[in-house]
Design an enzyme around this catalytic site. Sequence first.
Site, PDB file in Angstrom:
ATOM      1  N   LYS A 113       0.476   8.196 -19.168  1.00  0.00           N
ATOM      2  CA  LYS A 113      -0.252   7.479 -20.222  1.00  0.00           C
ATOM      3  C   LYS A 113       0.390   7.684 -21.588  1.00  0.00           C
ATOM      4  CE  LYS A 113      -4.483   7.753 -17.601  1.00  0.00           C
ATOM      5  NZ  LYS A 113      -4.259   8.760 -16.543  1.00  0.00           N
ATOM      6  N   LYS A 192      -2.688   1.777  -2.631  1.00  0.00           N
ATOM      7  CA  LYS A 192      -3.476   2.993  -2.356  1.00  0.00           C
ATOM      8  C   LYS A 192      -4.931   2.768  -2.787  1.00  0.00           C
ATOM      9  CE  LYS A 192      -4.077   7.761  -3.951  1.00  0.00           C
ATOM     10  NZ  LYS A 192      -5.140   8.010  -4.830  1.00  0.00           N
ATOM     11  N   LYS A 195     -10.314   4.610  -7.015  1.00  0.00           N
ATOM     12  CA  LYS A 195     -11.337   4.137  -7.946  1.00  0.00           C
ATOM     13  C   LYS A 195     -10.677   3.453  -9.141  1.00  0.00           C
ATOM     14  CE  LYS A 195     -13.102   8.234  -6.875  1.00  0.00           C
ATOM     15  NZ  LYS A 195     -13.497   9.600  -7.116  1.00  0.00           N
TER      16      LYS A 195
HETATM   17  P1  ADP Z   1      -9.350   8.194  -6.812  1.00  0.00           P
HETATM   18  O1  ADP Z   1      -7.882   7.885  -6.684  1.00  0.00           O
HETATM   19  O2  ADP Z   1     -10.173   7.162  -6.142  1.00  0.00           O
HETATM   20  O3  ADP Z   1      -9.783   8.450  -8.244  1.00  0.00           O
HETATM   21  P2  ADP Z   1      -9.621  11.039  -6.566  1.00  0.00           P
HETATM   22  O4  ADP Z   1      -8.427  11.238  -7.434  1.00  0.00           O
HETATM   23  O5  ADP Z   1     -10.967  11.374  -7.114  1.00  0.00           O
HETATM   24  O6  ADP Z   1      -9.617   9.532  -6.017  1.00  0.00           O
HETATM   25  O7  ADP Z   1      -9.378  11.814  -5.211  1.00  0.00           O
HETATM   26  C1  ADP Z   1     -10.249  12.718  -4.604  1.00  0.00           C
HETATM   27  C2  ADP Z   1      -9.611  13.180  -3.310  1.00  0.00           C
HETATM   28  O8  ADP Z   1      -9.486  12.079  -2.385  1.00  0.00           O
HETATM   29  C3  ADP Z   1      -8.184  13.742  -3.483  1.00  0.00           C
HETATM   30  O9  ADP Z   1      -8.009  14.851  -2.622  1.00  0.00           O
HETATM   31  C4  ADP Z   1      -7.296  12.585  -3.082  1.00  0.00           C
HETATM   32  O10 ADP Z   1      -6.041  12.990  -2.622  1.00  0.00           O
HETATM   33  C5  ADP Z   1      -8.129  11.916  -1.980  1.00  0.00           C
HETATM   34  N1  ADP Z   1      -7.828  10.483  -1.931  1.00  0.00           N
HETATM   35  C6  ADP Z   1      -8.110   9.586  -2.890  1.00  0.00           C
HETATM   36  N2  ADP Z   1      -7.688   8.344  -2.551  1.00  0.00           N
HETATM   37  C7  ADP Z   1      -7.093   8.469  -1.344  1.00  0.00           C
HETATM   38  C8  ADP Z   1      -6.438   7.540  -0.455  1.00  0.00           C
HETATM   39  N3  ADP Z   1      -6.329   6.245  -0.746  1.00  0.00           N
HETATM   40  N4  ADP Z   1      -5.936   8.019   0.703  1.00  0.00           N
HETATM   41  C9  ADP Z   1      -6.053   9.345   1.015  1.00  0.00           C
HETATM   42  N5  ADP Z   1      -6.653  10.264   0.224  1.00  0.00           N
HETATM   43  C10 ADP Z   1      -7.175   9.852  -0.945  1.00  0.00           C
END
Ligand code: ADP
Length: 322
Positions: A113, A192, A195
């Site tokens: 960022k 991927k 959120k």
């Molecule tokens: P996001 O990318 O939705 O914000 P987070 O960063 O809060 O998700 O991730 C929380 C946990 O879920 C982490 O351990 C992350 O590696 C796992 N995770 C998030 N998205 C995925 C995905 N698409 N595939 C596998 N694991 C994921």
Amino acid sequence: MARILTGIQSTGRPHLGNILGAIKPGIELSTNPKNEALFFIADLHSLTTIKDGKERHENTLATAAAWLAFGFDTDKNIFYRQSQIPEVCEFTWYLNCYTPYPMLANAHSFKDKSDRLSDVNAGLFIYPVLMAADILMYDANYVPVGKDQQQHLEITRDIAIAFNNKYGETFVVPEARIDKTVMTIPGIDGNKMSKSYNNTIDIFLPQKQLRKKIMSIVTDSTPLESPKNPDTCNVFALYSLLANNEQVATMRMNYEGGNYGYGHAKQELYELIIGQMSGERETFDYFMENTSELINKLEEGEQKAREIGLKVLDRLKVKIGF
Ligand code: ADP
Ligand code: TRP
């Protein structure tokens, strides 16, 4: 006894990627009698991006309900909201004073960022230090995370090792547990699932909304009659992650045979999720309707977590003369 610790930010409702990539593997580790698991909701971290209090509160409850829905045993393990042990902020301050600026300036979470610095708040800059405090304050041995968090774990280890070198053994140096077999779950647009990309599948949605979401998975425009390539299709990729071998083989045959549309495949994916996760969906709804029960479970965990955390905080304070 190994102590396993991990956190999920309350930046949204947990999605299929979080469930398959973090919640299910985490729960699996926590069931080993040789492990003690500390799983928490990183609601302080979520403040670096989410400013709406109501939204954060709801996301926090939904994240907690998702852990419980998938069977996290809160009697054996420790379950808490990061913000309810506010001493983690004090702990972060001490660590901040031992964290070299360039280490944070090089962190992906900041660097990605840095071309729009006006959008970066100081909280986002020290995000990795709060994460180091999350881990070091509870003497965690192993931290199961996704690949995207590897650098944050390296920063945590660097801080711990440098501190131990200066003051003698103070912190347990944690290890990341990055499960290479857990693949990156694709979102409805094929990128991927995250959120931040607005491409998630929330398996806890009411049936109609869930079906609508699944029907919106992006596919190509191969006509219904033509054979289709399952290996380039998001619907097939998601179905394969959940279905058994026989079901996957049947869907593959259908794709390759023609006269089988993406709508059919989406309907099958929807039915699979509804069939396979009905218990989890029910438990999730139960806790979202009975939030006082959910909060009681968190408060019990918070007492246990605080007891551990304060001891390590004391150990640190003594070393630095407070
Ligand atoms: P996001 O990318 O939705 O914000 P987070 O960063 O809060 O998700 O991730 C929380 C946990 O879920 C982490 O351990 C992350 O590696 C796992 N995770 C998030 N998205 C995925 C995905 N698409 N595939 C596998 N694991 C994921
Ligand atoms: N930064 C992690 C993520 O976005 C969440 C997190 C915060 C975390 N503190 C942690 C994960 C401590 C493991 C350990 O996924």
